[in-house]
Design a protein around this motif. Structure first.
Motif, PDB file in Angstrom:
ATOM      1  N   GLN A   1       0.832  -1.197   0.000  1.00  0.00           N
ATOM      2  CA  GLN A   1       0.000   0.000   0.000  1.00  0.00           C
ATOM      3  C   GLN A   1       0.869   1.250   0.000  1.00  0.00           C
ATOM      4  N   SER A   2       0.352   2.316  -0.570  1.00  0.00           N
ATOM      5  CA  SER A   2       1.160   3.499  -0.845  1.00  0.00           C
ATOM      6  C   SER A   2       1.866   4.039   0.395  1.00  0.00           C
ATOM      7  N   TRP A   3       1.117   4.271   1.485  1.00  0.00           N
ATOM      8  CA  TRP A   3       1.745   4.883   2.660  1.00  0.00           C
ATOM      9  C   TRP A   3       2.676   3.909   3.355  1.00  0.00           C
TER      10      TRP A   3
ATOM     11  N   LEU B   1       5.864   3.772   1.254  1.00  0.00           N
ATOM     12  CA  LEU B   1       6.687   4.957   1.477  1.00  0.00           C
ATOM     13  C   LEU B   1       7.434   4.863   2.809  1.00  0.00           C
TER      14      LEU B   1
ATOM     15  N   ASP C   1      11.053  -0.656  -7.498  1.00  0.00           N
ATOM     16  CA  ASP C   1       9.707  -0.719  -6.923  1.00  0.00           C
ATOM     17  C   ASP C   1       8.692  -1.557  -7.717  1.00  0.00           C
TER      18      ASP C   1
END
Length: 427
Positions: free
Chosen positions: A52-54, A57, A211
């Motif tokens: 998931q994006s967060w 990151l 990624d």
């Protein structure tokens, strides 16, 4: 050499005017460090739930912090990963598969290829394990082209271009300041060291995809139980059922003991991941043909250059006090000394490993110091590795902290801009 006397220093925040100020030094250096440590990262597939994006990151941010604290370790890691991918090309082409490239090797080693046997959950295979399965006709050669890997590579050429432009401009400024004898701050010297590491990371990870989040899954008709019976292999494992294919860490690896010590101190010596592992950690590097002597000597030479840069140039820099100058020097010598101790302990440990394993633990066939270290109870592992890890991190923290707090007092010439007109021919 003693630091510049306090009377010759300009204390406090210096505003930008016709020349540069404190903010120019601070933001010029920090922006370069940020770009270097973020754009150089090409990490393995994240664990389940981190796509998931967060979360992803945060996953990259943790490794950016690692790149800030241990940039020289990251270089050695990228070098050994490159060596593993390079060796996979020779192995597959020796089997007649000329379409296998170093990009394929990186993709497999980072967990991009999974196999799905009928009696186990799908699990990743590295390039060495994949060649074993193909060579023994357990699975057909996967039809993955370089274009397929490029399609999932999120490499941002623009971000790297911006970083390279910033690196060139920052380096030119530092060279110009050296030629005109107007000096560097400790923070700028630290930034130069980051640039040196980043350029190595770019080189060794040039073909590693950035990624990718969805691995290729290859179905298997034969079960892992049948493979283990045919190969007379144990069915117990740490990462995946194909652990028996991988060789143990090479004694010539400069970073294997580091990762072992880090895992003991921060992971409490316990494997909390479900089995089989669904990803390969970034710390797992096992070149199929071992670490070459050339790679070992190159990594060792790089460590000497990295710390030598801090020590040789750092002795010429100005510090607000004699105590801080000593802290900087001792901290860099401490990290270099710890690496030297590791380099001495590795061959000695490898030489005495069979004797230690037999006499102390009653185990025959130990081949490396890490095998012997794994036999120790957790408290003994912590007692041996904990002081080294804490001392290394502490010394590195002192260097990074001193790089920043010395901005409160710098020699007046450091606020002068480079006079570029001096480098142009006069008409």
């Amino acid at each position: 050499m003693d630091p510049t006397p306090a009377a010759n220093l300009t204390w406090g925040w210096v505003s930008s005017g016709n020349d540069r100020g404190t903010s120019d030094i601070l933001w010029g250096s920090l922006s370069t460090i940020y770009l270097c440590t973020w754009t150089c990262l090409c990490l393995n597939f994240p664990r389940l739930g981190e796509e998931q994006s967060w979360r992803f990151l945060f996953y990259k941010f943790r490794w950016q912090l690692f790149a800030i604290f241990f940039p020289e370790v990251l270089v050695a890691t990228t070098a050994e990963q490159w060596l593993s991918a390079y060796q996979s090309v020779r192995i597959f082409r020796g089997m007649g598969y000329n379409g296998w490239t170093i990009r394929h090797g990186f993709y497999a080693d980072m967990g991009g290829i999974k196999v799905a046997p009928p009696d186990a959950e799908p699990f990743p295979v590295d390039s060495h394990q994949l060649s074993f399965l193909v060579k023994n006709n357990y699975i057909p050669m996967p039809q993955i082209s370089s274009d397929d890997i490029t399609a999932v590579d999120k490499a941002d050429g623009f971000a790297r271009l911006i970083t390279l432009i910033q690196i060139c401009w920052f380096s030119l400024q530092c060279i110009g300041r050296g030629i005109q004898h107007i000096g560097l701050s400790p923070l700028e010297l630290t930034t130069i060291a980051f640039i040196l590491c980043t350029l190595h990371d770019y080189f060794f990870w040039y073909y590693k995809p950035l990624d990718p989040l969805r691995p290729e899954i290859l179905p298997m008709e034969i079960s892992m139980k049948e493979i283990c019976e045919k190969e007379e292999a144990r069915q117990t494992y740490i990462f995946t059922p194909l652990d028996f294919v991988s060789s143990p860490p090479d004694a010539k690896s400069l970073i294997a003991p580091f990762w072992f010590g880090i895992s003991v101190v921060f992971d409490h010596g316990k494997d909390k991941e479900p089995k089989p592992r669904q990803t390969f950690p970034n710390t797992r590097i096992l070149p199929a043909e071992g670490i070459t002597w050339g790679m070992m000597w190159y990594c060792l030479f790089f460590q000497v250059v990295y710390f030598g840069l801090h020590l040789s140039v750092g002795w010429l820099l100005a510090f607000p006090s004699r105590v801080e100058w000593y802290l900087w020097t001792v901290a860099n010598f401490a990290d270099l000394g710890l690496i030297t101790v590791y380099c001495i302990a590795l061959p000695l440990g490898t030489y005495f490993a069979p004797w230690i394993g037999r006499k102390i633990f009653g185990v025959e066939g130990a081949t490396s110091i890490l095998e012997v270290a794994n036999m120790l109870p957790y408290w003994a592992k912590l007692a041996v590795h904990g002081p080294f890890v804490v001392a290394y991190i502490g010394a590195r923290a002192i260097v990074l902290t001193e790089s920043l707090i010395t901005l409160r007092a710098l020699p007046a010439p450091l606020y002068e801009d480079v006079n570029w007109a001096d480098f142009l021919p006069h008409l």
